[in-house]
Design a protein around this motif. Structure first.
Motif: not given
Ligand SMILES: [Mn+2]
Ligand SMILES: [Mn+2]
Ligand SMILES: [Zn+2]
Ligand SMILES: [Zn+2]
Lengths: 126, 126
Positions: A33-62
DNA sequence: TTGCAATTGCAACATAGTTGCATTAATTTT
DNA sequence: AAAATTAATGCAACTATGTTGCAATTGCAA
């Protein structure tokens, strides 16, 4: 609190998770989405979607952060806990709907688990 | 190849793992020896010790890299695979000598696992 | 001792992720 | 429909972990 306003940026990110039920690393999402929004925005949206139980996060192998759609979660009830599988060849990550039995550990109280299986995915298996 | 010369820096790092059988995050290790060596050196020594099967690495709950002593490993045989436990209160990490059974996954070849249990340790349990 | 390759220090770099603040834009109020 | 409110965004600067190139140092074998 999570998402309050349904902005264009939020819709864009949501669409990515809707159109294909596949886990995505934050790094990849930012690239997508780099043409549509700033990376900070991506981080913040993901944060909020996770709070809402819409998505979940985890750590990959690296150690990178990944996100995937939740099933049956809400802002006050995150139930969708499961192990993940990451392919060592193509790097793809899948949410696994298997149950892994954790034995109890003496004098310890296990409250959550973080399980990543690694190996070859269906495509790379051959 | 791993450690070839037993330098002062190597001895210092080794001592930390010898004197107390406890996992350490790289960040903590760097802090511990910051008057004695450069952080680059710490990273490189840990790398070489791991190659030699003297220590093993894994990711803690926040994605940071941790190291702990190996038992019964060598340069060409890393056998000491096990889950880890990290306390959510004091952040301490323990190597667990339990076996966790991983069911086979259809069309996938699981080659390794990364299992972190989180909760309260013996000390913080009370 | 001497010579040489392994090791180290250092500075610069890479990348993931965070923060503060001014600006923009959803949504509510009038 | 316009104004007001405040969530959301962009941007630049920052933090943190980890890596790299290279010159200087040091362990060790000859
Ligand atoms: Mn998942
Ligand atoms: Mn361990
Ligand atoms: Zn694959
Ligand atoms: Zn504890």
């Amino acid at each position: 609190m999570g998402i309050i306003r349904k902005t264009k940026a939020v819709t864009t990110v949501l669409q990515i998770f809707e159109e294909k039920n596949e886990a995505k690393s934050v790094v990849h999402l930012i690239e997508l989405v780099k043409d549509k929004m700033n990376k900070t925005t991506v981080y913040r949206i993901l944060d909020r979607l996770e709070q809402d139980g819409v998505i979940h996060s985890f750590n990959g192998k690296d150690g990178l952060k990944w996100y995937a759609k939740c099933e049956g979660c809400s802002a006050n009830h995150h139930s969708d806990k499961h192990p993940h599988f990451q392919c060592t060849e193509c790097d793809k990550v899948e949410c696994l709907s298997i149950e892994i039995n954790i034995p109890s550990i003496k004098n310890h109280k296990v409250e959550s688990t973080d399980i990543l299986l690694m190996g070859q995915c269906e495509v790379c298996c051959v």
